[in-house]
Design a protein around this motif. Structure first.
Motif, PDB file in Angstrom:
ATOM      1  N   ARG A 120      70.449 -18.385  24.916  1.00 27.65           N
ATOM      2  CA  ARG A 120      68.990 -18.335  25.082  1.00 27.65           C
ATOM      3  C   ARG A 120      68.616 -18.217  26.559  1.00 27.65           C
ATOM      4  O   ARG A 120      67.636 -17.554  26.909  1.00 27.65           O
ATOM      5  N   LEU A 121      69.391 -18.864  27.436  1.00 31.82           N
ATOM      6  CA  LEU A 121      69.128 -18.730  28.871  1.00 31.82           C
ATOM      7  C   LEU A 121      69.323 -17.288  29.312  1.00 31.82           C
ATOM      8  O   LEU A 121      68.547 -16.762  30.117  1.00 31.82           O
ATOM      9  N   ASP A 146      61.256 -20.584  26.135  1.00 36.61           N
ATOM     10  CA  ASP A 146      62.034 -19.525  25.502  1.00 36.61           C
ATOM     11  C   ASP A 146      61.117 -18.352  25.148  1.00 36.61           C
ATOM     12  O   ASP A 146      59.923 -18.533  24.847  1.00 36.61           O
ATOM     13  N   ILE A 147      61.691 -17.171  25.144  1.00 38.30           N
ATOM     14  CA  ILE A 147      60.910 -15.964  24.861  1.00 38.30           C
ATOM     15  C   ILE A 147      60.342 -15.967  23.443  1.00 38.30           C
ATOM     16  O   ILE A 147      59.372 -15.257  23.148  1.00 38.30           O
ATOM     17  N   ALA A 148      60.906 -16.788  22.553  1.00 40.12           N
ATOM     18  CA  ALA A 148      60.414 -16.843  21.174  1.00 40.12           C
ATOM     19  C   ALA A 148      58.952 -17.258  21.110  1.00 40.12           C
ATOM     20  O   ALA A 148      58.231 -16.876  20.182  1.00 40.12           O
ATOM     21  N   MET A 194      64.579 -12.182  31.305  1.00 39.08           N
ATOM     22  CA  MET A 194      63.501 -11.200  31.375  1.00 39.08           C
ATOM     23  C   MET A 194      62.135 -11.858  31.558  1.00 39.08           C
ATOM     24  O   MET A 194      61.164 -11.193  31.906  1.00 39.08           O
ATOM     25  N   MET A 195      62.065 -13.180  31.342  1.00 42.50           N
ATOM     26  CA  MET A 195      60.803 -13.892  31.543  1.00 42.50           C
ATOM     27  C   MET A 195      60.530 -14.156  33.020  1.00 42.50           C
ATOM     28  O   MET A 195      59.405 -14.462  33.400  1.00 42.50           O
ATOM     29  N   GLN A 196      61.575 -14.058  33.851  1.00 37.14           N
ATOM     30  CA  GLN A 196      61.452 -14.277  35.290  1.00 37.14           C
ATOM     31  C   GLN A 196      60.779 -15.620  35.590  1.00 37.14           C
ATOM     32  O   GLN A 196      59.755 -15.701  36.275  1.00 37.14           O
ATOM     33  N   HIS A 197      61.388 -16.679  35.073  1.00 37.98           N
ATOM     34  CA  HIS A 197      60.849 -18.017  35.266  1.00 37.98           C
ATOM     35  C   HIS A 197      60.938 -18.437  36.731  1.00 37.98           C
ATOM     36  O   HIS A 197      61.824 -18.001  37.470  1.00 37.98           O
ATOM     37  N   ALA A 198      60.041 -19.332  37.103  1.00 38.69           N
ATOM     38  CA  ALA A 198      60.085 -19.915  38.440  1.00 38.69           C
ATOM     39  C   ALA A 198      61.348 -20.749  38.601  1.00 38.69           C
ATOM     40  O   ALA A 198      61.953 -21.199  37.619  1.00 38.69           O
ATOM     41  N   SER A 199      61.725 -20.983  39.838  1.00 39.30           N
ATOM     42  CA  SER A 199      62.975 -21.697  40.097  1.00 39.30           C
ATOM     43  C   SER A 199      62.964 -23.101  39.505  1.00 39.30           C
ATOM     44  O   SER A 199      63.991 -23.581  39.009  1.00 39.30           O
ATOM     45  N   TYR A 200      61.808 -23.779  39.515  1.00 36.05           N
ATOM     46  CA  TYR A 200      61.774 -25.138  38.984  1.00 36.05           C
ATOM     47  C   TYR A 200      62.022 -25.151  37.472  1.00 36.05           C
ATOM     48  O   TYR A 200      62.560 -26.131  36.934  1.00 36.05           O
TER      49      TYR A 200
END
Length: 362
Positions: A147-148, A204-206, A153-159
């Motif tokens: 899942r990670l 999660d992208i879901a 593709m979500m380009q999450h923030a570092s935190y």
């Protein structure tokens, strides 16, 4: 066949005595489901992804070990073969990490190590309830890593990424502590599962694809429901520790192994199985039927465990098995009804582990 035997032994553990004269030992239910079915499937998926001939020895060893355990071949036959296979999976991930040491691959490699540790404990004579946290860690870490990978593709923030890795560290700490104090380790593990379940629901992208139609929505529904069960299972561990037998033990295990893990299998089956088996599995709305039965019956089973109410627990357990079989039937129907591929269709490529590049040697 291993899956069928695993379901059969599960029904025997619920108290069903059908075909008792030829029934396998119910104590192999856990090894058959976790190692024989899921371990073989995950090992095969990794072998296909890496696309190197020697890697196929890993699922072969695990599968042979599962059959040895099923047939009751004198120890250490089954545990030894499965332990060797899990060590092979660790080697596979060593190769993967040498190609790309991405965080998702590190997490999945940690899952392989957890499986090898659990199998090593089994081989040395540890009772299965005492090593089961390591098998649970194997599956949770493997799925979390996958899942990670997809969340990139979500380009999450570092935190957000650091939060995920913190969950993984807590899980690892719980597993390590379980070697010294099973109850303390289980509570830490439970905290990690709750944190991970919350992270997956939030990031999660879901959470976004559930608003789409067709296969993306089906996968998202399965995933989000599975994450909910991860919260429940983690909450039970955090509250009660790790009972090694009884109804609470049954509830704790199956919230994760059925509610979470099989939700992930149902979600990914239309995508993973075609890559592994080189077949087409078109999505069909009838897939929702087994999913609904799985989760409703699991609610019945857990309520029956915690109430306790034996009849409700039995109905829930039988219906869990029926849901899995119905999903297999729906999948087979979808395969049979799939239109034939055009003769000039390109061959399916190896499973992607690095965002577009096959890990097969060039």
């Amino acid at each position: 066949m291993v899956l069928m035997a695993g379901l059969w032994t599960g029904l025997l553990r619920l108290g069903w005595n059908g075909l008792a004269a030829i029934a396998p030992n119910p104590s192999v239910h856990g090894p058959l489901m976790v190692c024989g079915f899921l371990g073989t499937l995950i090992s095969l998926e990794r072998a296909v992804a890496l696309n190197r001939r020697w890697t196929y020895a890993v699922p072969a060893l695990v599968g042979l070990g599962a059959f040895a355990a099923l047939l009751g071949i004198a120890p250490p036959g089954g545990p030894l073969l499965i332990t060797l296979g899990s060590a092979g999976l660790v080697i596979i991930f060593g190769v993967v990490l040498s190609i790309q040491a991405a965080p998702f691959a590190v997490v999945m490699a940690a899952g392989a190590v957890a499986w090898a540790v659990g199998n090593g404990l089994w081989l040395t004579g540890w009772p299965i309830p005492y090593l089961t946290p390591w098998w649970l860690g194997f599956l949770v870490l493997t799925i979390a890593g996958e899942r990670l990978e997809l969340s990139r593709m979500m380009q999450h923030a570092s935190y957000v990424r650091y939060g995920f890795m913190t969950c993984i560290v807590v899980l690892g700490l719980g597993l390590a502590c379980s070697l010294v104090s099973l109850d303390t380790g289980a509570r830490i593990l439970g905290a990690g599962l709750v944190a991970l379940g919350g992270w997956l629901i939030a990031y999660d992208i879901a959470r976004h694809t559930v608003t789409h139609a067709g296969l993306p929505r089906f996968m998202a529904v399965c995933l989000l429901m599975g994450y909910g069960w991860l919260l429940v299972g983690g909450g039970l561990m955090l509250t009660y520790g790790w009972p090694t037998a009884g109804l609470l033990y049954d509830a704790m295990l199956h919230t994760v192994f059925v509610g979470f893990v099989f939700s992930m299998i149902f979600a990914h089956a239309p995508v993973i199985f075609p890559s592994v088996l080189d077949i087409d599995i078109p999505y069909r709305p009838l897939f929702y039927g087994p999913v609904a039965l799985l989760h409703l019956s699991l609610v019945a089973r857990i309520v029956g465990d915690l109430w306790p109410y034996a009849t409700l627990r039995l109905i829930g357990g039988w219906s869990n098995a029926a849901a899995i079989l119905l999903f297999l039937g729906a999948t087979a129907y979808s395969i049979i009804q799939a239109p034939p591929s055009p003769p000039d269709a390109p061959p399916k490529e190896s499973l992607d582990l690095d965002g577009g590049r096959s890990l097969a040697p060039r």
